[in-house]
Write a protein that holds these residues in place. Structure first.
Motif, PDB file in Angstrom:
ATOM      1  N   LEU A 175       0.829  -1.207   0.000  1.00 11.12           N
ATOM      2  CA  LEU A 175       0.000   0.000   0.000  1.00 11.12           C
ATOM      3  C   LEU A 175       0.865   1.260   0.000  1.00 11.12           C
ATOM      4  CD1 LEU A 175      -2.809  -0.976   2.545  1.00 11.12           C
ATOM      5  CD2 LEU A 175      -2.969  -0.886   0.045  1.00 11.12           C
ATOM      6  N   ARG A 176       1.924   1.249   0.794  1.00 15.63           N
ATOM      7  CA  ARG A 176       2.828   2.415   0.816  1.00 15.63           C
ATOM      8  C   ARG A 176       3.472   2.621  -0.553  1.00 15.63           C
ATOM      9  NH1 ARG A 176       4.344  -0.266   5.755  1.00 15.63           N
ATOM     10  NH2 ARG A 176       3.454   0.805   7.572  1.00 15.63           N
ATOM     11  N   GLU A 177       3.872   1.524  -1.174  1.00 14.64           N
ATOM     12  CA  GLU A 177       4.494   1.609  -2.502  1.00 14.64           C
ATOM     13  C   GLU A 177       3.509   2.149  -3.535  1.00 14.64           C
ATOM     14  OE1 GLU A 177       6.216  -1.510  -5.837  1.00 14.64           O
ATOM     15  OE2 GLU A 177       6.378  -2.045  -3.711  1.00 14.64           O
ATOM     16  N   GLU A 178       2.281   1.640  -3.524  1.00 10.56           N
ATOM     17  CA  GLU A 178       1.267   2.109  -4.472  1.00 10.56           C
ATOM     18  C   GLU A 178       0.924   3.574  -4.215  1.00 10.56           C
ATOM     19  OE1 GLU A 178      -0.011   0.497  -7.046  1.00 10.56           O
ATOM     20  OE2 GLU A 178       1.142  -1.317  -6.630  1.00 10.56           O
ATOM     21  N   ASN A 179       0.901   3.969  -2.948  1.00 11.20           N
ATOM     22  CA  ASN A 179       0.626   5.362  -2.610  1.00 11.20           C
ATOM     23  C   ASN A 179       1.738   6.279  -3.127  1.00 11.20           C
ATOM     24  OD1 ASN A 179       1.115   7.520  -0.003  1.00 11.20           O
ATOM     25  ND2 ASN A 179      -0.888   7.499  -0.985  1.00 11.20           N
ATOM     26  N   ARG A 180       2.999   5.843  -3.000  1.00 11.25           N
ATOM     27  CA  ARG A 180       4.107   6.646  -3.536  1.00 11.25           C
ATOM     28  C   ARG A 180       4.008   6.797  -5.052  1.00 11.25           C
ATOM     29  NH1 ARG A 180       7.083   3.855   0.566  1.00 11.25           N
ATOM     30  NH2 ARG A 180       7.656   2.204  -0.900  1.00 11.25           N
ATOM     31  N   SER A 181       3.350   5.836  -5.687  1.00 15.11           N
ATOM     32  CA  SER A 181       3.159   5.902  -7.143  1.00 15.11           C
ATOM     33  C   SER A 181       1.935   6.710  -7.533  1.00 15.11           C
ATOM     34  CB  SER A 181       3.045   4.479  -7.718  1.00 15.11           C
ATOM     35  OG  SER A 181       4.239   3.748  -7.468  1.00 15.11           O
ATOM     36  N   GLY A 182       1.222   7.249  -6.533  1.00 11.48           N
ATOM     37  CA  GLY A 182       0.110   8.148  -6.829  1.00 11.48           C
ATOM     38  C   GLY A 182      -1.265   7.672  -6.420  1.00 11.48           C
ATOM     39  N   MET A 183      -1.389   6.440  -5.919  1.00  9.02           N
ATOM     40  CA  MET A 183      -2.706   5.929  -5.545  1.00  9.02           C
ATOM     41  C   MET A 183      -3.228   6.608  -4.278  1.00  9.02           C
ATOM     42  SD  MET A 183      -3.824   2.023  -4.532  1.00  9.02           S
ATOM     43  CE  MET A 183      -3.467   1.352  -6.160  1.00  9.02           C
ATOM     44  N   THR A 184      -4.475   7.020  -4.290  1.00 10.13           N
ATOM     45  CA  THR A 184      -5.160   7.534  -3.109  1.00 10.13           C
ATOM     46  C   THR A 184      -5.840   6.365  -2.405  1.00 10.13           C
ATOM     47  OG1 THR A 184      -5.544   9.654  -4.205  1.00 10.13           O
ATOM     48  CG2 THR A 184      -6.910   9.163  -2.276  1.00 10.13           C
ATOM     49  N   ILE A 185      -5.749   6.341  -1.065  1.00 11.52           N
ATOM     50  CA  ILE A 185      -6.257   5.192  -0.309  1.00 11.52           C
ATOM     51  C   ILE A 185      -7.216   5.668   0.777  1.00 11.52           C
ATOM     52  CG2 ILE A 185      -5.619   3.259   1.197  1.00 11.52           C
ATOM     53  CD1 ILE A 185      -2.907   3.195  -0.272  1.00 11.52           C
TER      54      ILE A 185
END
Length: 296
Positions: A175-185
């Motif tokens: 989740l942290r990796e996807e968030n760094r790539s721009g994903m909003t959670i």
């Protein structure tokens, strides 16, 4: 001001005379990891189901990625991943069949490499039938199906139920990796520790109402203090050691009193000064204690 990926204004849902949620208002900015916390039945799932057009609101409005949740729900689903609280899928399908099937709803017909990557990360056997899976493995299927199309917004409702600690840690790293790539959670949970690990801001919901909306760090730095007093004579003069308004947070042991205090610390010290004390501590409360304070 951030550009809201989720924008909820005075959102309400009533089931006859029963309130699901009432006048819920908050926004989630692009790239945030936003926590939504409250016990079961507080209104978390109701709010999420309205965002996904699984329930119709009784009042107010909500937009996801700029789209109205009632009129433009098909567009919302195309850019959103959803991990529901109940990890269910078609039981007669294999894991691979279900993931390919669900991927087609997002226009993802060539996502084999992404599915293989995620299945390997979560130690998930794609050839197994859904009906043969444990709760934890069904939860992994929910996670993979929600992430396989790389959504711009991931909505999670109690996503860690059934996951062992190692897989949960791996999931949070992802989740942290996807968030760094721009994903909003948007992360809904009743476990404050999970929210604390990931989220920058948190909304606390109680009985369908938002009771607080804060940055995690600000919540920690609130004036609220945990007071513990060890009186020389524990049986005498207890009332003089407990300020008005703190009684509902009071914890009593054989030799001490503890409570949450949000007033002027100088007033508290003046009140305590006539008493004979063995010890006094003034501490920053844990997030768990802050959370319970809001619920009391």
């Amino acid at each position: 001001m951030f550009s809201p990926v989720v924008d909820i204004q005075n959102l309400s849902k009533f089931y006859g005379r029963t309130t699901g949620i009432k006048d819920v208002t908050f926004s989630i900015g692009e790239g945030e990891i936003f926590g939504f916390i409250g016990p079961n039945g507080a209104g978390k799932s109701t709010t999420i189901r309205i965002l996904l057009n699984l329930l119709f609101p009784s009042g107010g409005s909500a937009r996801v990625m700029g789209y109205d949740v009632v009129r433009e729900s098909k567009k919302i689903r195309a850019v959103t991943g959803y991990i529901p609280s109940d990890a269910n899928a078609y039981p007669n399908m294999t894991v691979e069949e279900f993931l390919v099937y669900s991927g087609r709803f997002y226009g993802s017909r060539n996502g084999a490499a992404r599915r293989k990557e995620l299945a390997g990360m979560f130690e998930l056997d794609p050839s197994r039938r859904i009906s043969d899976l444990s709760l934890g493995n069904r939860r992994k299927v929910s996670i993979v199906q929600a992430l396989q199309h790389r959504p711009g917004l991931l909505i999670m409702d109690e996503p860690t139920t059934g996951l062992d600690p190692l897989i949960q840690s791996r999931f949070f790293d992802l989740l942290r990796e996807e968030n760094r790539s721009g994903m909003t959670i948007f992360f809904s949970s009743h476990i404050l520790g999970e929210i604390q690990l990931l989220c920058g801001r948190v909304a606390i919901i109680r009985d369908g109402l938002i009771v607080n909306l804060e940055n995690i760090d600000t919540l920690r730095r609130k004036q609220l203090k945990k007071i513990t007093v060890w009186p020389a004579n524990p049986a005498a003069g207890r009332k003089s050691l407990v300020p008005a308004g703190t009684e509902d947070t009071l914890t009593v042991t054989d030799d001490s009193l503890s409570y949450m205090y949000a007033g002027d610390i100088n007033i508290l010290l003046k009140m305590l000064s006539p008493a004979e004390l063995l010890n006094l501590t003034i501490e920053e409360p844990s997030l768990e204690e802050i959370f319970m304070h809001y619920y009391k």
